[in-house]
Each structure stands twice: as C-alpha cells, then as structure tokens.
Design an enzyme around this catalytic site. Structure first.
Site, PDB file in Angstrom:
ATOM      1  N   ARG A  63       0.822  -1.207   0.000  1.00  0.00           N
ATOM      2  CA  ARG A  63       0.000   0.000   0.000  1.00  0.00           C
ATOM      3  C   ARG A  63       0.860   1.262   0.000  1.00  0.00           C
ATOM      4  O   ARG A  63       0.541   2.243  -0.686  1.00  0.00           O
ATOM      5  CB  ARG A  63      -0.945  -0.003   1.207  1.00  0.00           C
ATOM      6  CG  ARG A  63      -1.929  -1.154   1.196  1.00  0.00           C
ATOM      7  CD  ARG A  63      -2.867  -1.133   2.377  1.00  0.00           C
ATOM      8  NE  ARG A  63      -3.812  -0.020   2.289  1.00  0.00           N
ATOM      9  CZ  ARG A  63      -4.747   0.217   3.201  1.00  0.00           C
ATOM     10  NH1 ARG A  63      -4.873  -0.585   4.255  1.00  0.00           N
ATOM     11  NH2 ARG A  63      -5.573   1.242   3.077  1.00  0.00           N
ATOM     12  N   ASN A 111      -8.971   8.834   5.732  1.00  0.00           N
ATOM     13  CA  ASN A 111      -7.975   8.256   4.838  1.00  0.00           C
ATOM     14  C   ASN A 111      -6.588   8.259   5.471  1.00  0.00           C
ATOM     15  O   ASN A 111      -6.241   9.160   6.238  1.00  0.00           O
ATOM     16  CB  ASN A 111      -7.954   9.025   3.518  1.00  0.00           C
ATOM     17  CG  ASN A 111      -9.292   8.994   2.813  1.00  0.00           C
ATOM     18  OD1 ASN A 111     -10.079   8.063   3.008  1.00  0.00           O
ATOM     19  ND2 ASN A 111      -9.574  10.003   2.008  1.00  0.00           N
ATOM     20  N   HIS A 143      -7.614   8.099  11.414  1.00  0.00           N
ATOM     21  CA  HIS A 143      -7.220   6.686  11.322  1.00  0.00           C
ATOM     22  C   HIS A 143      -5.715   6.505  11.152  1.00  0.00           C
ATOM     23  O   HIS A 143      -5.254   5.409  10.881  1.00  0.00           O
ATOM     24  CB  HIS A 143      -7.955   5.997  10.167  1.00  0.00           C
ATOM     25  CG  HIS A 143      -9.419   5.813  10.428  1.00  0.00           C
ATOM     26  ND1 HIS A 143     -10.327   5.518   9.434  1.00  0.00           N
ATOM     27  CD2 HIS A 143     -10.138   5.907  11.581  1.00  0.00           C
ATOM     28  CE1 HIS A 143     -11.551   5.430   9.969  1.00  0.00           C
ATOM     29  NE2 HIS A 143     -11.452   5.657  11.261  1.00  0.00           N
ATOM     30  N   CYS A 181       6.329   2.125  17.435  1.00  0.00           N
ATOM     31  CA  CYS A 181       7.094   1.017  18.013  1.00  0.00           C
ATOM     32  C   CYS A 181       6.229   0.220  18.978  1.00  0.00           C
ATOM     33  O   CYS A 181       5.571   0.797  19.854  1.00  0.00           O
ATOM     34  CB  CYS A 181       8.338   1.545  18.727  1.00  0.00           C
ATOM     35  SG  CYS A 181       9.349   0.239  19.469  1.00  0.00           S
ATOM     36  N   CYS A 193      12.577  -0.255  15.375  1.00  0.00           N
ATOM     37  CA  CYS A 193      12.656   1.076  15.980  1.00  0.00           C
ATOM     38  C   CYS A 193      14.096   1.564  15.985  1.00  0.00           C
ATOM     39  O   CYS A 193      15.030   0.816  16.307  1.00  0.00           O
ATOM     40  CB  CYS A 193      12.110   1.032  17.403  1.00  0.00           C
ATOM     41  SG  CYS A 193      12.092   2.641  18.241  1.00  0.00           S
ATOM     42  N   CYS A 210      16.540   0.679  21.525  1.00  0.00           N
ATOM     43  CA  CYS A 210      15.218   0.044  21.527  1.00  0.00           C
ATOM     44  C   CYS A 210      15.184  -1.166  20.600  1.00  0.00           C
ATOM     45  O   CYS A 210      15.068  -2.305  21.053  1.00  0.00           O
ATOM     46  CB  CYS A 210      14.127   1.046  21.131  1.00  0.00           C
ATOM     47  SG  CYS A 210      12.458   0.316  21.168  1.00  0.00           S
ATOM     48  N   GLY A 228     -17.081  12.113  -0.112  1.00  0.00           N
ATOM     49  CA  GLY A 228     -16.555  10.801  -0.484  1.00  0.00           C
ATOM     50  C   GLY A 228     -16.545   9.785   0.625  1.00  0.00           C
ATOM     51  O   GLY A 228     -15.628   8.962   0.704  1.00  0.00           O
ATOM     52  N   THR A 229     -17.568   9.791   1.471  1.00  0.00           N
ATOM     53  CA  THR A 229     -17.627   8.792   2.529  1.00  0.00           C
ATOM     54  C   THR A 229     -18.992   8.149   2.556  1.00  0.00           C
ATOM     55  O   THR A 229     -20.009   8.804   2.295  1.00  0.00           O
ATOM     56  CB  THR A 229     -17.297   9.396   3.912  1.00  0.00           C
ATOM     57  OG1 THR A 229     -17.485   8.405   4.923  1.00  0.00           O
ATOM     58  CG2 THR A 229     -18.154  10.612   4.214  1.00  0.00           C
ATOM     59  N   MET A 286     -20.784   9.949  -4.653  1.00  0.00           N
ATOM     60  CA  MET A 286     -21.232   9.317  -5.884  1.00  0.00           C
ATOM     61  C   MET A 286     -22.688   8.869  -5.795  1.00  0.00           C
ATOM     62  O   MET A 286     -23.369   8.734  -6.801  1.00  0.00           O
ATOM     63  CB  MET A 286     -20.347   8.117  -6.217  1.00  0.00           C
ATOM     64  CG  MET A 286     -18.965   8.494  -6.735  1.00  0.00           C
ATOM     65  SD  MET A 286     -19.034   9.374  -8.312  1.00  0.00           S
ATOM     66  CE  MET A 286     -19.672   8.096  -9.394  1.00  0.00           C
TER      67      MET A 286
END
Length: 310
Positions: free
Chosen positions: A105, A141, A158, A166, A207, A212, A249-250, A276
């Site tokens: 992605r 998004n 999100h 980490c 990390c 760490c 757009g949701t 849409m």
C-alpha cells in the site's frame, strides 16, 4: 461536557474503529428532514458566510486518484480482505504478512497524486485563511493525499501509512523510506498466487530510538482499536465551532466517523454531502451533490463573488 462530546465518548467507548453501529444506535442520530437540496447557488450563499468550515473526507476522495479502497466486492489483497489483515491479532500471528500488505500500500501511494477534490480543499483553506476564516479537514484516509495537496489543518483520525509506531517503546515517527526495510524490497505483490515472504521478525522494520530495536507497526487505527483520544478531542472542538460542514466521499456507515456530520446537523448547522450516491445519512443533511468529488467540489469551494481578498 457538550451534547456532542457526551454522545461521541459514549459511542466510541462502545464501538470499535471500522465497525458498523447497530440499527438502534443509527436511529438515535436520525433527524426528520426534507430531502436535501442540490441547488449549488444556495450552497454557495451559505459557503460565503461560513467562518469555520469542517470537511469530513473518506475513501471516495482518494478513489478518484486511483487508490484501492479494499472495501466491498473485489477488495482483496491476495486472498484476504483488509478486515482480515488490519487487526492487532493478525499482526501478532503473522507480522510479516501484515507488513507485506502495508508495504504494498505504501509503494502504491508513492505513485499516486492528489486529484482536483484534494486540490480544491487545500486551495480553499489557503484562500480563506487570508480572510480570517478557517478550514479543517477531518479525514478517515491514511494515504496523506490531503497533505500532498497542501492542506495544513488536517486531522487524520485513522493514522497514516507513512508513520510507524514502536510496539516496544511506543515512539511514533514519520517514515517515507522505499522500501521501508531491505527485507521488504520487491515483496507485497497482491496476486493471489503469491506466497507469503515469511520474513523473520528481526528483519522487519525496527525502531531506531537509542537502544530500543523494537518491532515497528504501521501507525494506523486497526479494526477493533479505538481512535486516539487526543485526536478525537480535537475533532470534537472543531465540530463544536463549525458553522458549515462538508461530507466528501464517505459512505457514512463506518463508526465512529459516521456520527460526526449528523451530530453537527442536529444542532442546526448546514451540512453538504458530496458523494457518488446517496448514503444512509443523506436525508439528515441540507445539501447533497451527487457525482465524482473531483467534479462537484471545485466549483463549490471556488472563490465566491462576495469574498474580499487583501
């Protein structure tokens, strides 16, 4: 505590990110309103007077830039849907597979660009800020296309594909490496016939904080996780002061984000939906403009004839 804050906190405590609310909860937000208007001139008059505009965006905005949504029919990576991979349990079972998915992605997003809807929002924010007016973008998004377009006041509820967290020390950091680690180079092909790379944990993203070396995970809100309370507080503050809200757009079915605009509408603030197709929330809003966001949004947010720019 405001009505919005009370309802938001209660709902977020009951519904994990990415899940749909029950029909009884949806009914709590239902407002008996006339069918929304599609009169652009009327919307433009409201827009010209607004001082604090909140714009809530979802996957439909990014889809016009060619970003895979991984929702609905055909939304598979190999043989899995996002709901099967974007969970804490999936990462605990097979961090290599989950990182392959997110590496794919990330690499796809490096080739994508903001479309006219992203650009119109960013340009509107720049222009209105010179007039003492504000625009905030509250997005579901994780692709950072709003940021690429130039949006400054951005709340990514999100998270982001280009941030890591980490699992050991909790440090969050921006990360635009391509590939994110050597072991993922050339991995992540979405073809169903592709075998899992089975990368050892020690070769997955680590990390870089001193001493760490913990396993990194994508800094995104997975299914079954709750939103960052600090970001949710910022969202609440912005929605409390906004005098115009756009939903762009949701699908308005995934909670908790689906409750934001109906709650704004409930206190009498104009809400305009750009999508849409109609959604379960459409009849709760004052305006609805159907069609591609990249086509409908630019004229809606263009400079109004009454605007004075110094």
């Amino acid at each position: 505590m405001s009505l919005f804050q009370f309802t938001a906190r209660r709902l977020v405590s009951q519904i994990s990110c990415g899940l749909k609310a029950s029909s009884s909860k949806k009914q709590k937000f239902c407002l008996e309103m006339a069918r929304p208007s599609s009169n652009m001139a009327d919307f433009r008059e409201v827009f010209a007077k607004a001082k604090h505009i909140a714009i809530i965006t979802g996957a439909g905005v990014s889809a016009e830039s060619g970003v895979p949504t991984f929702r609905g029919a055909g939304g598979f990576w190999r043989k899995w849907q996002a709901q099967e991979l974007a969970t804490p349990a999936a990462f605990a079972r097979n961090p290599s597979r989950v990182w392959e998915f997110y590496h794919y992605r990330r690499e796809v997003m490096l080739s994508k660009h903001p479309n006219p809807a992203h650009v119109a929002i960013a340009e509107c924010e720049r222009r209105l800020s010179k007039q003492g007016r504000s625009v905030v973008v509250i997005t579901q998004n994780i692709d950072e296309l709003h940021r690429k377009a130039g949006t400054k006041h951005l709340l990514e509820i999100h998270g982001s594909l280009f941030k890591t967290r980490c699992t050991n020390c909790g440090n969050v950091a921006a990360n635009y490496k391509s590939p994110i680690c050597p072991a993922l180079a050339g991995k992540g092909a979405p073809d169903p016939a592709t075998e899992d790379a089975m990368i050892p944990v020690e070769d997955l993203p680590q990390c870089e904080e001193d001493g760490c070396n913990g396993l990194l995970r994508p800094h995104v809100v997975w299914f079954g996780e709750t939103l960052d309370p600090d970001i949710l507080t910022e969202v609440e503050k912005e929605l409390e002061i906004c005098d115009l809200c756009l939903v762009v757009g949701t699908s308005s079915v995934v909670y908790p984000a689906a409750m934001f605009a109906p709650q704004v509408s409930a206190r009498g603030v104009p809400v305009a939906e750009f999508n849409m197709e109609a959604t379960p929330a459409t009849n709760r809003f004052r305006f609805h403009f159907q069609g591609p966001c990249g086509t409908t949004l630019p004229p809606a947010l263009a400079r109004h004839q009454t605007e004075i720019i110094s």
